[in-house]
Write a protein that holds these residues in place. Structure first.
Motif, short mmCIF file in Angstrom:
data_model
loop_
_atom_site.label_atom_id
_atom_site.label_comp_id
_atom_site.label_asym_id
_atom_site.label_seq_id
_atom_site.Cartn_x
_atom_site.Cartn_y
_atom_site.Cartn_z
N ALA A 37 -9.15 -1.60 4.72
CA ALA A 37 -10.41 -1.06 5.20
C ALA A 37 -11.55 -1.79 4.51
O ALA A 37 -11.39 -2.32 3.41
N SER A 38 -12.70 -1.81 5.15
CA SER A 38 -13.82 -2.62 4.66
C SER A 38 -14.24 -2.24 3.24
O SER A 38 -14.09 -1.09 2.81
N LEU A 39 -14.73 -3.23 2.53
CA LEU A 39 -15.13 -3.09 1.13
C LEU A 39 -16.51 -3.70 0.91
O LEU A 39 -17.00 -4.46 1.76
N PRO A 40 -17.12 -3.42 -0.23
CA PRO A 40 -18.37 -4.10 -0.58
C PRO A 40 -18.07 -5.51 -1.05
O PRO A 40 -16.94 -5.82 -1.42
N LEU A 87 2.91 -11.95 10.43
CA LEU A 87 3.03 -10.82 9.51
C LEU A 87 1.64 -10.32 9.16
O LEU A 87 0.79 -11.09 8.72
N TYR A 88 1.40 -9.03 9.37
CA TYR A 88 0.16 -8.42 8.89
C TYR A 88 0.51 -7.43 7.79
O TYR A 88 1.30 -6.50 8.01
N VAL A 89 -0.09 -7.61 6.62
CA VAL A 89 0.18 -6.76 5.47
C VAL A 89 -1.01 -5.84 5.21
O VAL A 89 -2.12 -6.33 4.94
N PRO A 90 -0.82 -4.52 5.26
CA PRO A 90 -1.85 -3.59 4.81
C PRO A 90 -1.85 -3.58 3.29
O PRO A 90 -0.98 -2.98 2.65
N ALA A 91 -2.81 -4.27 2.70
CA ALA A 91 -2.76 -4.60 1.28
C ALA A 91 -2.67 -3.37 0.37
O ALA A 91 -1.97 -3.39 -0.64
N GLU A 92 -3.36 -2.31 0.71
CA GLU A 92 -3.39 -1.15 -0.18
C GLU A 92 -2.08 -0.35 -0.15
O GLU A 92 -1.86 0.48 -1.03
N GLN A 93 -1.23 -0.61 0.86
CA GLN A 93 0.08 0.01 0.88
C GLN A 93 1.10 -0.87 0.14
O GLN A 93 1.98 -0.37 -0.53
N TRP A 94 0.95 -2.18 0.28
CA TRP A 94 1.91 -3.08 -0.35
C TRP A 94 1.53 -3.40 -1.79
O TRP A 94 2.35 -3.90 -2.54
N CYS A 95 0.31 -3.11 -2.17
CA CYS A 95 -0.14 -3.24 -3.57
C CYS A 95 -0.93 -1.98 -3.91
O CYS A 95 -2.17 -1.98 -3.88
N PRO A 96 -0.26 -0.88 -4.23
CA PRO A 96 -0.91 0.44 -4.40
C PRO A 96 -2.08 0.49 -5.38
O PRO A 96 -3.02 1.28 -5.15
N ALA A 130 -5.84 2.67 -5.41
CA ALA A 130 -6.30 3.53 -6.50
C ALA A 130 -7.68 3.11 -7.00
O ALA A 130 -8.47 3.96 -7.45
N LEU A 131 -7.99 1.83 -6.91
CA LEU A 131 -9.26 1.30 -7.42
C LEU A 131 -10.37 1.30 -6.37
O LEU A 131 -11.51 0.96 -6.68
N ARG A 132 -10.06 1.66 -5.14
CA ARG A 132 -11.04 1.57 -4.06
C ARG A 132 -12.31 2.37 -4.36
O ARG A 132 -13.43 1.87 -4.17
N SER A 133 -12.18 3.59 -4.83
CA SER A 133 -13.37 4.42 -5.02
C SER A 133 -14.32 3.81 -6.05
O SER A 133 -15.55 3.87 -5.89
N ILE A 134 -13.77 3.22 -7.10
CA ILE A 134 -14.63 2.57 -8.11
C ILE A 134 -15.34 1.38 -7.49
O ILE A 134 -16.56 1.19 -7.69
N ARG A 135 -14.65 0.58 -6.71
CA ARG A 135 -15.25 -0.59 -6.07
C ARG A 135 -16.34 -0.17 -5.08
O ARG A 135 -17.39 -0.82 -4.98
N GLU A 136 -16.08 0.90 -4.37
CA GLU A 136 -17.08 1.38 -3.41
C GLU A 136 -18.33 1.88 -4.13
O GLU A 136 -19.46 1.63 -3.67
#
Length: 349
Positions: free
Chosen positions: A114-117, A153-162, A166-172
């Motif tokens: 999902a989109s990030l800053p 191959l499409y990899v959903p990164a946050e599922q394949w690298c948990p 976990a760090l998404r909220s801090i980055r947002e």
């Protein structure tokens, strides 16, 4: 330990020092395992952003990301490492190009989230959701089966690298680029020998050349592409660095050289429009600018992976494939397999 490392990188413009590989590895380990506090993690990211990450620091964070991810030699091909913060003003040419390359016999790995800053743009994940594919709900086996059948191959990164999830909220909350914006693109989920990597500024060419050399890719193309992506421009030349055997060489890819330079129409890009344009290109009825952009990116990537002897040969190969409809058929098959996986998930719930 984290507080001691933080003191080294956050002493201010003159007092801060670069971390050794071992120190950066320790910091990355504490951050990705969330043993550091959110305040410490945020402070570290900002301090590194001000100081600017070194090759050793980037390599350490990449190594720890890789150690926390599911990685497997699913297919030996090309890893397309574009910005996880998406696109706002330009066509995501790498998406249809992936199916063109796969139909030419070059497996392709795409990955995102999902989109990030800082950009908060349209991402590959948004494109998949637009066509009814929620890759985050699919198992690794379901995604791998689609890749083994189609070469994409499409990899959903946050599922394949948990830890990324976990760090998404801090980055947002920070709302700015961090060291993870680079490291997450280099996890290399399918152990690809070839890499095409997008950068925003040409000032990072040297650092990125050393980094991909240290990461031991067989051959890599670093592209100062559209919105910091791996996509070559079609309306003007693109600066790239070809990295092979530890030696970087500047290559300016000029679409005019191949008779492909085309003015771009004004577009207000959404996920829906991105998919519409991509499907038009794959069906051979796309706007010339976007068709030419996919052809050029396809040809250069085939040349990078040694599938053709020249960009000109790559262009002939790609045009023939688009004309006979193979990439669109492959896209439809991949889409059906990914959707079938979603349906299986739904039935099991």
């Amino acid at each position: 330990m984290m507080i001691n490392l933080l003191k080294e990188v956050a002493r201010g413009k003159r007092g801060a020092r670069d971390l050794t590989y071992e120190e950066a590895h320790q910091a990355a380990d504490e951050i990705l395992n969330m043993s550091a506090t959110p305040a410490q993690i945020g402070a570290f990211f900002i301090a590194e952003r001000i100081k600017m990450e070194t090759v050793e620091e980037l390599e350490a964070f990449t190594a720890v990301c890789r150690s926390q991810a599911f990685r497997s030699p699913i297919q030996e091909g090309l890893d397309c490492a574009g910005p996880y913060d998406g696109r706002k003003k330009t066509f995501i040419a790498t998406f249809p190009t992936a199916f063109l390359l796969a139909s030419a016999g070059l497996p392709v790995t795409l990955h995102g989230a999902a989109s990030l800053p800082p950009k908060w743009g349209v991402t590959l994940q948004d494109l998949l959701q637009q066509i009814g594919i929620d890759a985050e709900r699919l198992s690794q086996n379901q995604i791998i089966q689609a890749a083994e059948s189609t070469g994409v191959l499409y990899v959903p990164a946050e599922q394949w690298c948990p830890p990324l999830k976990a760090l998404r909220s801090i980055r947002e909350e920070l709302g700015m680029r961090t060291v993870l914006n680079t490291a997450e693109k280099l996890i290399d989920y399918s152990l690809s020998p070839y890499l095409v990597f997008g950068v925003y500024h040409n000032t990072v060419f040297d650092r990125m050349s050393k980094l991909v050399t240290n990461l031991k890719y067989k051959k890599a193309l670093i592209v100062q592409g559209a919105e910091g992506s791996e996509d070559l421009f079609i309306e003007r030349p693109t600066r790239t660095y070809l990295v092979e055997n530890g030696e970087p060489q500047l290559h300016v890819v000029n679409p005019e050289t191949y008779g492909l330079d085309t003015p771009l129409p004004e577009m207000t890009w959404t996920a829906e429009l991105q998919i519409s344009v991509a499907e038009d290109v794959l069906q051979g009825r796309g706007h010339m600018a976007f068709t030419n952009q996919v052809l050029l990116n396809g040809a250069v990537r085939l040349r990078l992976a040694g599938k053709v002897e020249s960009v000109e040969e790559g262009l002939y190969t790609c045009k023939d494939l688009l004309d006979n409809g193979a990439p669109f058929e492959l896209y439809r098959n991949w889409q059906a397999m990914m959707r079938s996986g979603i349906a299986q998930v739904g039935r099991s719930q």
